[in-house]
Design a protein around this motif. Sequence first.
Motif, mmCIF file in Angstrom:
data_model
loop_
_atom_site.group_PDB
_atom_site.id
_atom_site.type_symbol
_atom_site.label_atom_id
_atom_site.label_comp_id
_atom_site.label_asym_id
_atom_site.label_seq_id
_atom_site.Cartn_x
_atom_site.Cartn_y
_atom_site.Cartn_z
ATOM 1 N N THR A 220 89.950 -105.091 85.689
ATOM 2 C CA THR A 220 91.282 -104.603 85.427
ATOM 3 C C THR A 220 92.286 -106.313 85.207
ATOM 4 O O THR A 220 93.327 -105.272 85.240
ATOM 5 N N GLU A 221 91.668 -107.150 85.790
ATOM 6 C CA GLU A 221 92.723 -108.103 85.719
ATOM 7 C C GLU A 221 93.036 -108.180 84.694
ATOM 8 O O GLU A 221 92.565 -108.451 83.715
ATOM 9 N N PRO A 222 94.865 -108.640 84.856
ATOM 10 C CA PRO A 222 94.873 -109.321 83.678
ATOM 11 C C PRO A 222 94.695 -110.084 82.594
ATOM 12 O O PRO A 222 94.100 -111.573 83.022
ATOM 13 N N GLY A 223 94.648 -110.114 81.901
ATOM 14 C CA GLY A 223 93.568 -111.273 80.891
ATOM 15 C C GLY A 223 92.422 -111.123 80.303
ATOM 16 O O GLY A 223 91.401 -111.446 79.912
ATOM 17 N N ALA A 224 91.719 -109.976 80.976
ATOM 18 C CA ALA A 224 90.411 -109.505 80.626
ATOM 19 C C ALA A 224 90.065 -109.181 80.011
ATOM 20 O O ALA A 224 90.652 -108.360 78.916
ATOM 21 N N ASP A 225 88.794 -109.356 78.536
ATOM 22 C CA ASP A 225 88.634 -109.452 77.653
ATOM 23 C C ASP A 225 87.934 -107.784 77.389
ATOM 24 O O ASP A 225 86.807 -108.004 77.628
ATOM 25 N N VAL A 226 88.427 -107.185 77.154
ATOM 26 C CA VAL A 226 88.442 -105.798 77.110
ATOM 27 C C VAL A 226 87.167 -105.734 75.813
ATOM 28 O O VAL A 226 85.749 -104.916 76.075
ATOM 29 N N ASP A 227 87.436 -106.438 75.108
ATOM 30 C CA ASP A 227 86.221 -106.172 73.812
ATOM 31 C C ASP A 227 84.752 -106.738 74.887
ATOM 32 O O ASP A 227 83.473 -105.578 74.095
ATOM 33 N N ARG A 228 84.543 -107.369 75.247
ATOM 34 C CA ARG A 228 83.408 -108.290 76.112
ATOM 35 C C ARG A 228 82.991 -107.253 76.335
ATOM 36 O O ARG A 228 82.187 -106.689 76.707
#
Length: 267
Positions: free
Chosen positions: A93-101
Amino acid sequence: MSNSPSSAPASRRTSGATTAPGAGAPTAVRYESVSKSYGPTPVLRGVDLVVQGGTTTCVIGPSGSGKSTLLRCANLLERPDSGRVLIGQEAITEPGADVDRIRTRVGMVFQRFHLFPHHTVLDNVTLALQRVLGRPREEAVSIARRRLAEVGLDRLEDRRPAQLSGGQQQRVAIARSLAMDPEVMLFDEATSALDPELVKGVLAVMRDLAAQGMTMIVVTHEMRFAREAAHQVAFLDGGRLLETAAPDAFFDSPRNERLRGFLDQVL
């Protein structure tokens, strides 16, 4: 809690849960003070929940209690308004987390099957392997056939979804998620859309996954499955996590008064 050592396939990624469940098992999923509202309506209220690697956690509660929203926060289909969700050691949930990965680490099976009607069973399973993970066609087919065999559908790979029963379609959906080699599997009332006689086959696949040591979070109304297959059961009501315990204690000696009333109605 303790359980026998995992017999999960060695190919499963190791950054999540791989050791036998118990006090020394790594944390696979952690919710920390997770809250979520839809407009002015609170859906989750400061939920804290830890899922150990190689274990099955069943989440039960009345309709509208926030169960599905809690599940969907674990792969960012819903983003918490506050609090954190961790997969292994990664705060997703941190900003910049790679959602697709992140979503390649967490498989999800929904109430509805979401299969592509114009593709065969085999192609439904290979599609994400090729397009998301970049696997060559030959390798994707090999993985898909192995996963279809695990859910008992290896002889139906050339059929299209409309030629399958609801239970078979749901097992294709499970195979599709497993083909991505996830660290965690999420099941959102995976049997609720099925005719009663088709539920048993899907639950049998889920029991096998639990026995193999797959880390699973299962939102379910199937109390027998929760008692027999889960390592812990969590009760959610009004967006609050009111009780979490091992199945015997949860069902036989519930501490929370609201949970006692709920179980009186459903058992």
